[in-house]
Write an enzyme that holds these catalytic residues in place. Structure first.
Site, short mmCIF file in Angstrom:
data_model
loop_
_atom_site.label_atom_id
_atom_site.label_comp_id
_atom_site.label_asym_id
_atom_site.label_seq_id
_atom_site.Cartn_x
_atom_site.Cartn_y
_atom_site.Cartn_z
N SER A 505 0.84 -1.20 0.00
CA SER A 505 0.00 0.00 0.00
C SER A 505 0.88 1.26 0.00
O SER A 505 1.68 1.44 -0.91
CB SER A 505 -0.96 -0.05 1.20
N HIS A 623 -7.82 -5.49 -0.84
CA HIS A 623 -6.74 -4.89 -0.09
C HIS A 623 -6.66 -5.43 1.34
O HIS A 623 -5.58 -5.44 1.94
CB HIS A 623 -6.95 -3.37 -0.05
#
Length: 653
Positions: A505, A623
């Site tokens: 990320s 995610h």
């Protein structure tokens, strides 16, 4: 390697006078047949390379064993009922229990493992549970209400509840909740229409006092940014401001004693605890002052006029008992080791006990219980630590003279350099704390070194540390990481040809910056779900909510900050890049996989080295949370890739 063809567009945007090339913009469209064909070829390329990695089967087997430790969260009490989230050995997802009876098991709801339990909150009486499920990694949860006696849903679904906080009113007839970046709403069970409490594009939080009188609402432009705080008196309907927006990051709660407590970094970058009368909630009085070397993390109130406070000193947790009236510390609580403690939970009606989780680099997360009556700390539920591993904290100097800390974990060695994985994050005020991870243990057991750098941009040293690594100061994060790598080499832990890096990320942005700023310093990289095109990051995923952290391309000065380090735009033809594995997830609604697709194509075109640049794509995960088996396979692939390209020797069978 023969890389898939990726045509380069002669596309250059004129942004505030900056000529910004974007030759792979066509890869932004995931539905374009050209993109899907390119992605399929990349997946074939990755699978062919993965099949040659000798560590792959070994890592998969060991990670499967290590994942069987299970996990447990601190208990949530409602009267005599104990709610707990626990994953037993061999289970794919954590299961929600009440009094040791299963309430919600994601695998029973969906045997494919693609459904996750994102959030849950029981009502004050423990008769109902509001829970949120999302599917295929999209994190766009639906909120439902279950009657725990029957196991049947009695309300919902309410859509667009991305990890929404839920604040139940007494009696379980209604609750406040948050729609993703849309506002705070009051929902009465059985009603089709909700009442608007506060709306507008922002990130919200909501909580209620135990007696149901005081509603606290927080609003911020995005994660890690200063917030505004309000206090609503539900008996009169009056709203009072606790803190205006733009000043500080603060959180508030009304205690059982009727006082308003505010945990804030206003005039205190390492945070302090203040109190106020709810009638005048903006008139604060300091209770626990800022400490010059530790960050105040959390607090809770116990019977006997005790205040339990957790702090973080150089990325290691501490716990101290204070006097509730004066705020003066009484005694420190001796923790199991130099690690991390999680949220402090207590009984809403009061009591002498508090629960929290503890973990460190070699100890799986377990739950501990503190009793204020005798000061005793005991195990509530925990696993045994891994033996034969040493952890130490190292201080090094960054480019501008700032001292930065790094934790190095390894088995005792003979002093010779070893393959090493280095990781960091450096953003959004998020601290990297010591914690057990199966992939870390597997790497260390195999003879590798693990280094975790506490970079600026996080909150390891407070809000000033965060601000020193955001917006125009973002390069400090990258300088810190480079200095950490050079320290590992200088101290003999590793060498550049044995040094791998791994980030996810915002940490993927860090890895992208390392690939383009110091490709000579690293042998291999895993860049997972990364942000890489800083000129267009706001146009996809949750990017629009991150402008307070990075800057916005709409402002000329801020665009210049970002273009100075934007990894996609710094890829240089004729460079020998480290071996690089991009891992992306097709259902990711936070960071669009387009970043990694474009960066991968650019690096494959520019590279003149002999090390592979490959992309691993999963279409039906996102995610966040996923089934354990999916996490194990991903980690095994990443570790095998890093092992191969940092020269980790394969032991005999």
């Amino acid at each position: 390697m023969k890389y898939p063809d990726a045509h380069r567009l002669p596309l250059v945007d004129d942004l505030h006078g900056h000529q910004v090339p974007d030759p792979y913009r066509w890869l932004e469209d995931a539905a374009d047949p050209a993109t899907t064909a390119w992605l399929a070829e990349q997946e074939t390329l990755w699978r062919d390379h993965a099949a040659t990695l000798p560590w792959r089967d070994r890592m998969l087997a060991r990670l499967t064993e290590l994942s069987r430790t299970g996990s447990v969260n601190p208990p949530v009490w409602r009267g005599e009922h104990c709610f707990v989230l626990r994953r037993a050995a061999g289970e794919e997802h954590p299961v929600l229990y009440r009094d040791d009876e299963v309430l919600l098991d994601p695998m029973r709801l969906d045997p494919t493992g693609l459904t996750t339990l994102d959030e849950w909150q029981p009502d004050p009486e423990g008769r109902l549970v509001a829970y949120q499920l999302s599917r295929r990694g999209e994190e766009r949860a639906e909120l439902r209400v279950m009657d725990v006696r029957t196991g049947e849903d009695v309300d919902g679904p309410l859509s667009d509840c991305r990890y929404s906080p839920v604040a139940w009113l007494p009696g379980g007839r209604a609750f406040y909740y948050v729609r993703s970046r849309a506002g705070v709403y009051l929902h009465h069970l059985g009603n089709d229409t909700d009442e608007e409490v506060l709306t507008g594009l922002a990130s919200y939080a909501v909580s209620l006092s135990a007696d149901g009188r005081w509603l606290i609402v927080a609003s911020a432009p995005g994660p890690g940014t200063p917030n505004e705080l309000w206090l609503d008196d539900l008996t009169t309907g009056e709203r009072r401001q606790i803190q205006p927006g733009g000043l500080a990051r603060s959180a508030a709660a009304v205690g059982r004693d009727g006082r308003l407590y505010v945990l804030t970094d206003l005039d205190a970058p390492r945070r302090r605890l203040c109190t106020a009368d709810p009638a005048t909630p903006d008139a604060w009085k300091e209770l626990v002052p800022e400490d010059p070397e530790s960050v105040l993390a959390a607090f809770t109130i116990l019977d006997g006029n005790r205040l339990l406070v957790s702090r973080v000193r150089h990325a290691v947790s501490e716990l101290t008992v204070h006097d509730l009236d004066t705020g003066r510390p009484a005694v420190p609580v001796k923790l199991p080791g130099a690690g991390t403690i999680g949220p402090l939970t207590t009984r809403p009606e009061g009591g002498h006990e508090a629960w929290f989780f503890y973990t460190d680099a070699v100890t799986p997360a377990g739950v501990w219980r503190y009793d204020a009556r005798d000061g005793a700390l005991s195990v509530w539920e925990a696993s045994l630590p891994v033996s034969g591993v040493q952890s130490r904290q190292i201080t090094f100097t960054s480019r501008d003279g700032t001292d930065v800390r790094m934790t190095v974990i390894a088995k005792p060695g003979d002093g010779r350099p070893r393959p090493c994985i280095m990781t960091g994050y450096g953003g959004f005020g998020r601290s990297l704390m010591p914690g057990y991870a199966a992939d870390s243990v597997a790497w260390i057991e195999a003879g590798g070194v693990l280094a975790v750098a506490g970079l600026r941009g996080g909150c390891e040293e407070g809000e000033a540390w965060h601000r020193a690594g955001m917006r125009e100061n973002k390069q400090n994060v990258f300088d810190d990481f480079i200095a950490a790598a050079e320290k590992l080499v200088a101290d003999g832990w590793t060498t550049p040809d044995r040094l791998g890096i791994w980030g996810e990320s915002n940490g993927g942005l860090l890895i992208g910056a390392m690939l383009t700023q110091r490709p000579d310093l690293f042998a291999a990289a895993v860049c997972s779900a990364p942000i890489l095109d800083m000129a267009r990051y706001e146009r996809s995923g949750l990017g629009a909510s991150w402008s307070q952290e990075y800057g916005t391309a709409d402002v000329p000065e801020e665009l210049a900050w970002m273009l100075a380090y934007s990894p996609y735009h710094r890829v240089a033809e004729g460079t020998a890049y480290p071996a690089t594995l991009f891992t992306v997830f097709g259902a990711d609604t936070r960071v669009d996989p387009l970043h990694a697709r474009k960066m991968c194509a650019a690096m494959q075109w520019a590279d003149i080295g002999e090390r592979p640049i490959v992309l691993r794509h999963e279409s039906d995960v996102g995610h966040g949370a996923r089934a354990v088996s999916r996490s194990v396979v991903l980690a095994a692939d990443a570790l095998a890739f890093l092992a191969e390209h940092t020269g980790l020797p394969l032991p005999p069978s």
